[in-house]
Design a protein around this motif. Structure first.
Motif, mmCIF file in Angstrom:
data_model
loop_
_atom_site.group_PDB
_atom_site.id
_atom_site.type_symbol
_atom_site.label_atom_id
_atom_site.label_comp_id
_atom_site.label_asym_id
_atom_site.label_seq_id
_atom_site.Cartn_x
_atom_site.Cartn_y
_atom_site.Cartn_z
ATOM 1 N N SER A 176 0.851 -1.190 0.000
ATOM 2 C CA SER A 176 0.000 0.000 0.000
ATOM 3 C C SER A 176 0.889 1.243 0.000
ATOM 4 C CB SER A 176 -0.905 0.015 1.236
ATOM 5 O OG SER A 176 -0.124 0.263 2.399
ATOM 6 N N TRP A 177 0.317 2.381 -0.353
ATOM 7 C CA TRP A 177 1.046 3.653 -0.314
ATOM 8 C C TRP A 177 1.548 3.929 1.115
ATOM 9 C CZ3 TRP A 177 2.981 7.047 -3.745
ATOM 10 C CH2 TRP A 177 3.304 8.342 -3.311
ATOM 11 N N GLN A 178 0.696 3.616 2.110
ATOM 12 C CA GLN A 178 1.094 3.846 3.508
ATOM 13 C C GLN A 178 2.329 3.010 3.870
ATOM 14 O OE1 GLN A 178 -2.021 3.456 2.436
ATOM 15 N NE2 GLN A 178 -2.999 5.381 3.054
ATOM 16 N N GLN A 179 2.392 1.791 3.338
ATOM 17 C CA GLN A 179 3.565 0.944 3.602
ATOM 18 C C GLN A 179 4.818 1.533 2.954
ATOM 19 O OE1 GLN A 179 1.751 -2.697 2.139
ATOM 20 N NE2 GLN A 179 1.722 -3.596 4.197
ATOM 21 N N LEU A 180 4.641 2.124 1.754
ATOM 22 C CA LEU A 180 5.772 2.785 1.093
ATOM 23 C C LEU A 180 6.273 3.951 1.950
ATOM 24 C CD1 LEU A 180 7.659 3.484 -1.318
ATOM 25 C CD2 LEU A 180 5.766 4.817 -2.267
ATOM 26 N N VAL A 181 5.324 4.776 2.409
ATOM 27 C CA VAL A 181 5.695 5.937 3.240
ATOM 28 C C VAL A 181 6.421 5.467 4.503
ATOM 29 C CG1 VAL A 181 4.814 7.914 4.559
ATOM 30 C CG2 VAL A 181 3.813 7.366 2.324
ATOM 31 N N ALA A 182 5.930 4.372 5.106
ATOM 32 C CA ALA A 182 6.529 3.850 6.347
ATOM 33 C C ALA A 182 7.968 3.375 6.130
ATOM 34 C CB ALA A 182 5.676 2.708 6.885
ATOM 35 N N CYS A 183 8.297 3.003 4.882
ATOM 36 C CA CYS A 183 9.681 2.575 4.591
ATOM 37 C C CYS A 183 10.660 3.751 4.678
ATOM 38 C CB CYS A 183 9.770 1.960 3.193
ATOM 39 S SG CYS A 183 8.957 0.376 3.015
#
Length: 557
Positions: A176-183
């Motif tokens: 998800s986009w949120q998972q990308l941001v969390a990286c």
């Protein structure tokens, strides 16, 4: 005394900017941290420049944390959303190349685009309206459902490894986009800050597909320097400042949205206001009124839809003053109404092409209304234009010639296609546009025709050859010719004349449905005629102008 040559140079005291997209957003956020940067009404997103900068940094760092290397291609296949704008700055900040993919693309076009540029990562929403993006990708990459995020190996898309879903919840094989941001954690941010000093403003950062006059689309490859400076000078012509709020209902995948819209704003610290994922006249009017927008972009058909909306009179548009109308010629009555009824007395007209980042000519607020309709204005700062005849000689002022552009705005070339690059950029770095133009004694330019038969339908460039080559794949089609016919609403509509194979029968609906399944909606022929022969010259060249004349006569009857 002979007329002056059709050569103009935008000599200007304003210097070119030496930014990368990363340093630009750093600089503007430092100068205007609390000013509004991005408003996306449909997603309830509001960010000031400090918050926007932080989000861009997190996403840039997140991409590097996924293992992407400088120069890798990241595709964005999505309508207008907040994430699109963030990625427009984040990918180049990380040294990556953003690949704009038209949200109207279907399997045939998507597969070509991703394969042509060897796209490593694709960002997409699950769906928008009737487009089920994840399902379409699944047709090309059935392996996705059984893969681990970042480990995709698809036979038909050999370079694609990573799929980022613009959704709260990731699907099988995606993040998800949120998972990308969390990286984008502290370690990834440190990696980003180590990578950035290595980047230069002449690095490629953006690939935009322009439909091919000779079949397959070409990937115009643009640099930081190309698009930042074009956005800067566009905003200067509009007299943008950090106090402006620009409503952008035009698509981001196209230069109109991402350069004339987003980059014109960011280079000036102005606010990007996004009314929705796709154009909607009512949403645009509501957005301008509620957000007190000072500028509005659109193609003439969009402005007509807004003016003709039954609820138009309900909205207070008095905050408007500027904006851009581009994409196709503007009728003077429409321009008058935009100035008077929408309060856009400083509206400008712009002309360009993707390969020149895109704008070469633009009117300014001081130009009289007539000049903002009968011309595309005067040469942009720091650029050169000449008009040449078929032998390459500069023609006198007032004489039609092919428009050629040179300067900071000319693309690096077509991605992985040296031969087609050489066809349009000559040894002296002139970009040959294929457009026929006239430059008058005062330096105003008028576009009078096209060397090739490109169709402009509602601001979308449609190249007949691409549709012809696709229609040849229909088992019943023997031969086909595609051309544009005038249309009151869209400027032009696509028309196909088809010769069927012996013993075959087909209906108009059958041909249109075949196109709809594989091509963007604006390329689907509006008119289809089945004929026994095409008008030809004695040497066997097809005469499209005679077909166009015949269709115009038929439609008038």
């Amino acid at each position: 005394m002979s007329a002056a040559p059709s050569y103009v140079h935008g000599a200007n005291a304003k210097p070119l900017l030496g930014d990368t997209l990363g340093s630009l957003v750093d600089r503007i956020a430092a100068a205007h941290p609390e000013r509004p940067a991005l408003v996306v009404r449909a997603q309830n997103v509001r960010m000031n420049y400090r918050e926007f900068h932080a989000e861009v940094e997190r996403v840039a760092a997140g991409l590097l944390a996924l293992g992407l290397q400088r120069g890798d291609r990241v595709g964005i296949w999505s309508p207008n959303r907040a994430e699109w704008v963030v990625l427009q700055f984040a990918a180049p900040k990380a040294g990556l190349i953003l690949v704009n993919i038209n949200p109207a693309y279907r399997t045939h076009e998507l597969e070509y685009a991703l394969t042509k540029v060897a796209c490593h990562t694709l960002v997409l929403p699950r769906r928008f309206k009737a487009s089920h993006y994840l399902d379409i990708l699944g047709e090309l990459a059935p392996e996705l459902a059984a893969s681990t995020p970042g480990q995709l190996h698809a036979a038909r898309l050999p370079a694609l490894r990573e799929v980022i879903l613009l959704d709260e919840v990731a699907a099988a094989g995606t993040r998800s986009w949120q998972q990308l941001v969390a990286c984008g954690d502290a370690a990834a941010l440190a990696q980003l800050h180590a990578v950035e000093p290595e980047l230069g403003f002449d690095d490629p950062v953006n690939i935009q597909f322009t439909s091919g006059t000779t079949g397959a689309p070409k990937g115009a490859t643009l640099t930081h320097h190309n698009i930042i400076n074009n956005g800067w000078f566009i905003g200067e012509a509009m007299r943008l400042t950090e106090h402006d709020r620009l409503c952008i209902p035009v698509p981001f995948y196209h230069c109109f949205g991402m350069v004339l819209g987003n980059l014109a704003c960011v280079t000036h610290g102005a606010c990007m206001v996004i009314p929705g994922e796709g154009f909607d006249a009512l949403a645009t009017l509501e957005t301008v009124a509620t957000e007190k927008c000072t500028g509005l972009h659109g193609v003439p058909t969009m402005f007509i839809a807004e003016l003709e909306h039954p609820r138009f009179a309900e909205f207070d548009l008095s905050s408007l003053r500027t904006g851009i109308m581009a994409g196709s010629p503007c009728p003077i009555e429409v321009m008058r109404r935009v100035v008077e009824e929408m309060h856009m007395d400083q509206v400008t007209i712009a002309y360009g092409m993707t390969e020149t980042s895109p704008v070469s000519f633009q009117t300014v607020p001081d130009d009289p209304l007539e000049r903002r309709v009968d011309s595309v204005g005067r040469i942009h700062p720091q650029l050169e234009v000449k008009l040449v005849d078929e032998r390459g000689r500069v023609v006198p002022r007032g004489t039609p010639g092919e428009l050629c552009t040179r300067g900071y705005s000319v693309m690096l070339g077509y991605w992985d296609d040296e031969a087609r690059t050489r066809e349009v950029i000559d040894e002296a770095r002139w970009m040959h546009t294929g457009d026929l133009a006239v430059i008058d004694a005062d330096g105003y330019c008028s576009i009078v025709g096209r060397l090739k038969d490109m169709i402009i339908r509602g601001g979308e460039n449609v190249y007949p050859r691409e549709i012809e080559e696709f229609l040849y794949t229909h088992p019943k089609v023997l031969d086909v010719q595609v051309f544009g016919v005038p249309d009151a609403k869209f400027g032009e509509q696509v028309c196909a004349w088809i010769r069927l194979r012996e013993g075959s029968e087909a209906s108009v609906a059958e041909i249109q449905d075949y196109c709809r399944r594989h091509l963007a909606y604006y390329k689907v022929p509006h008119y289809v005629r089945f004929v026994d022969a095409f008008p030809m010259t004695v040497t066997g060249k097809v005469q499209k102008f005679l077909m166009r004349e015949a269709m115009v006569a038929e439609l008038e009857r």
